[in-house]
Design a protein around this motif. Structure first.
Motif, short mmCIF file in Angstrom:
data_model
loop_
_atom_site.label_atom_id
_atom_site.label_comp_id
_atom_site.label_asym_id
_atom_site.label_seq_id
_atom_site.Cartn_x
_atom_site.Cartn_y
_atom_site.Cartn_z
N SER A 94 -9.91 4.61 10.09
CA SER A 94 -8.81 5.03 10.53
C SER A 94 -7.83 4.33 8.94
CB SER A 94 -8.86 3.53 11.01
OG SER A 94 -8.82 4.01 12.78
N LYS A 96 -4.13 4.83 6.87
CA LYS A 96 -2.77 4.23 7.37
C LYS A 96 -1.53 4.60 6.45
CE LYS A 96 -3.08 -0.64 8.49
NZ LYS A 96 -3.33 -2.33 8.46
N GLU A 98 2.73 6.11 5.17
CA GLU A 98 4.53 6.11 6.60
C GLU A 98 4.82 7.08 5.35
OE1 GLU A 98 6.64 2.61 4.74
OE2 GLU A 98 6.20 3.93 2.23
N LYS A 110 -0.37 5.24 11.52
CA LYS A 110 -1.82 4.79 11.77
C LYS A 110 -2.57 5.76 12.40
CE LYS A 110 -4.54 1.05 13.36
NZ LYS A 110 -4.98 -0.10 14.37
#
Length: 733
Positions: A94, A96, A98, A110
């Motif tokens: 995974s 992350k 923005e 995410k």
């Protein structure tokens, strides 16, 4: 054969297609040697098999190594997806990130890579790379945003551009507004050709203000201009509006000096302008049949320099609101304006000592780079002159804005449309300031066709598609924004350039060129976004060979087409009015086509023979074909009830040109289904001399022939006012 296959593979990676369809509809295979020349122009090594393979490997590495692209464009109405590239071993991880929106809000991300679909894969440096598609939030606002993704300790950023579904369309033309849409009309004009009692030998923004006001009273809703890009103030004889020094700034010769506060306030200026010698020169400039650019420039720049001195002495010293406005303007325009003004000052400086210094590439090497110590020293020593050229841009923008406001205040539904040229001059300010954005060892042109068997070379260096993407399209965005200011519509010359351009080699004719593709999806998205933000209608000049990709992309984007009546013959008649495209700006002819009177009387064919382009046999052949065109047009006029008085297609003696014939052909234009039609004042005045003869330079005085009547005289004519009234009624019918 292996090397040829390698070159073809490398060319395809660099956006050079193997084939294209020519103007006659025939497939053409691009020769391998032509591709090598284009690759060399791009700076890509391709002289032997080892170099070719190394170049292929380097390009693939650059394409597949990033986690996310430098820039990515999504459109409303299409999937909001983002490509993410990873080593296959991270498939279950995974990451992350923005999205930092333009309005300063942030959207956290995410991303579970295991849930993303794979769309492609490639082994790069012995690592299996895979490309996945991530679906972005579907409610992102349109605009320029910043997307950041973090994979472990590695972080990358992407400019995320969210475009609306379509370009802006004013209510007067929109199908989405209640009630029927209007069919509007207007005029396209070469601004410098306008005559008035007030201008100084060429049309200016004051004339434009008068023209839009007069036309609005006749019911017109739109007025089109030639490109008003910055040329060369210190070399006014370089006058082609389609070969500008910069597309991001305005030609200061269009400033109406008499409208300046400094002109009215300065006793020194009034004394200079009022002198017998100045008035004599002014009258000579006004009375000439052509724009005498060197004379006009000498008159205008002498007084503009005095106006600047007055401005600095009074407005700046007293901290007036006008001085504050100029300061804000300079701050807003930033380094781009300073670079433009620095270029103008340098050009002026070097041309004063060498008349053959036609651009930055003629200057001493130390001055060819805007970041060099020599240029920085020159800036420090030339602050006032640089500020003078910044002042001229401020004045030009103010006056253009005033003209658009006058058009709207007078009742025009649209107002002024500007014209964006397809490229810039090799020695100009744009290339000096942003050289790495262009490919200097190539020129934009057109492939061979029946009219130009060796193709056309326009001498304008193209944007580098690879560099544009690396720069997150900054140069393209700045150019589009600059040309949508202070207007209501923008005509994009040779709109096919957002998909492909014909690149000509530097040392051979244009038939040795190749097509190079550009990111149509991305560039069209930027145009749509800026169109919506500026409330700017878009026309794409799509004449000539139009690839299917353009035909598929532009209409859904509400990018209006450009139709030309004289190109619309089908067999023994012209296109029926109802068959013209509704979302189009349609005209009878344009700046590259003879005036209507010249076309009818075959003056253009005689001119081409005098200039040596045609021999007598070719001229007669073209005249025979032209006669068939005229008969087809008369048949169409008869079918729509607009037969000119006294004309009998069977009687050659009745086929002379007349005012009634001019009006009836225009009434055919008025009846077309196109939402916008524009006529040319040259045709209303029945001129028979062209403003431009394509393929000529010194052989013909292009871009200088004036109209034969002043703006006041045009609208004082009862015959013209009646014609405009009738034309408007036909558009409303």
């Amino acid at each position: 054969m292996h090397k040829i296959n390698q070159i073809n593979a490398l060319a395809e990676l660099c956006g050079i297609p193997a084939h294209y369809i020519d103007a006659a509809g025939n497939p053409v295979t691009i020769e391998t040697e032509y591709k090598i020349s284009a690759l060399k122009a791009m700076g890509i090594a391709a002289s032997n098999a080892l170099e070719i393979q190394a170049s292929i490997d380097t390009i693939l590495r650059k394409q597949w190594s990033p986690l996310i692209p430098v820039v990515h464009v999504v459109h409303y109405g299409q999937p909001f997806t983002l490509p993410i590239q990873i080593d296959e071993k991270y498939r279950k991880d995974s990451i992350k990130g923005e999205i930092h929106l333009e309005d300063s809000r942030s959207i956290p991300l995410k991303i579970d890579l295991a849930n993303l679909s794979e769309v492609d894969r490639l082994s790069v440096d012995k690592q299996e790379r895979i490309r996945l598609l991530f679906t972005l939030p579907d409610d992102l606002p349109t605009g320029y945003h910043q997307l950041t993704l973090t994979q472990g300790s590695h972080q990358e950023q992407c400019r995320l551009i969210v475009a609306p579904q379509t370009c802006y369309e004013p209510d007067i033309l929109s199908d989405e507004q209640p009630g029927p849409t209007e069919k509007i009309w207007g005029v396209s004009v070469q601004l410098y050709t306008l005559r008035s009692e007030n201008n100084w030998g060429m049309g200016d923004f004051g004339d434009l203000k008068q023209l839009v006001t007069e036309l609005a009273q006749q019911g017109a809703d739109i007025v089109g201009l030639n490109p008003i890009h910055s040329l060369y103030p210190a070399n006014p004889l370089h006058c082609s509006p389609y070969s500008p020094s910069s597309r991001n700034f305005i030609n200061p010769l269009y400033i109406d000096i008499t409208a300046l506060e400094e002109y009215r306030e300065s006793a020194d200026i009034q004394q200079r302008v009022g002198s017998d010698d100045f008035q004599r020169q002014l009258q000579e400039a006004r009375n000439s049949t052509h724009v005498e650019y060197d004379q006009v420039a000498a008159l205008k720049f002498a007084i503009l320099a005095m106006a600047f001195v007055h401005f600095e002495k009074h407005s700046k010293a007293h901290q007036s609101s006008r001085s504050t406005e100029f300061g804000h303007y300079c701050e807003q325009k930033g380094d781009d304006l300073k670079l433009q003004a620095t270029y103008e000052t340098l050009f002026e400086n070097f041309r004063a000592s060498d008349i053959n210094s036609w651009g930055w590439n003629c200057w001493p090497a130390d001055y060819q780079n805007p970041d060099s110590p020599s240029v920085r020293g020159f800036i420090a020593q030339s602050k006032e002159r640089i500020r003078f050229y910044m002042y001229l841009q401020w004045l030009a923008e103010q006056q253009l804005a005033d003209a658009q406001q006058a058009a709207r205040a007078a009742g025009m539904g649209v107002g002024i449309y500007r014209d964006l040229a397809v490229g810039v001059d090799r020695g100009g300010a744009d290339i000096w300031a942003h050289r790495d954005s262009y490919v200097l060892d190539a020129s934009v042109g057109a492939p061979p066709d029946s009219a130009a068997p060796q193709g056309q070379n326009w001498g304008l260096p193209p944007f580098s598609p690879a560099r544009l993407q690396q720069q997150a399209y900054d140069p393209f965005i700045a150019m589009v924004q600059a040309n949508m200011r202070h207007c209501a519509a923008l005509r994009i010359d040779h709109v096919m350039a957002i998909f492909r351009l014909w690149w000509c080699p530097p040392d051979k004719t244009a038939d040795y060129g190749v097509y190079v593709t550009y990111p149509l999806h991305d560039l069209l998205g930027i145009i749509k976004l800026e169109s919506a933000r500026h409330h700017c209608l878009i026309f794409g000049e799509d004449l000539g060979t139009v690839p299917p990709e353009i035909e598929a992309a532009l209409p859904p984007a509400r990018c209006y087409s450009n139709e030309v009546v004289l190109f619309s013959r089908t067999k023994d008649q012209f296109l029926a009015p109802e068959k013209y495209k509704p979302r189009a700006m349609t005209c009878i002819s344009n700046h590259d086509i003879p005036t209507l009177r010249a076309w009818w009387n075959c003056n253009d064919l005689d001119l081409r023979q005098r200039l040596g382009f045609y021999d007598a046999a070719k001229t007669q052949q073209e005249k025979t074909a032209r006669h068939e065109d005229k008969l087809a047009l008369l048949k169409t006029l008869q079918q729509i009830g607009e037969t000119p008085y006294g004309v009998n297609p069977s009687d050659m003696k009745s086929l002379g040109y007349s005012r009634d014939l001019m009006e009836k052909i225009h009434y055919y234009l008025g009846k077309t289904a196109s939402k916008i039609v524009v006529l040319q004042l040259e045709d209303v005045l029945e001129l028979d001399t062209p403003v431009n003869v394509p393929g000529t330079s010194s052989e013909y005085r292009n871009w200088s022939r004036k109209l034969t009547r002043s703006i006041s005289e045009i609208f004082a004519s009862e015959a013209n006012r009646t014609f405009f009234s009738n034309f408007g009624l036909i558009r409303k019918a």
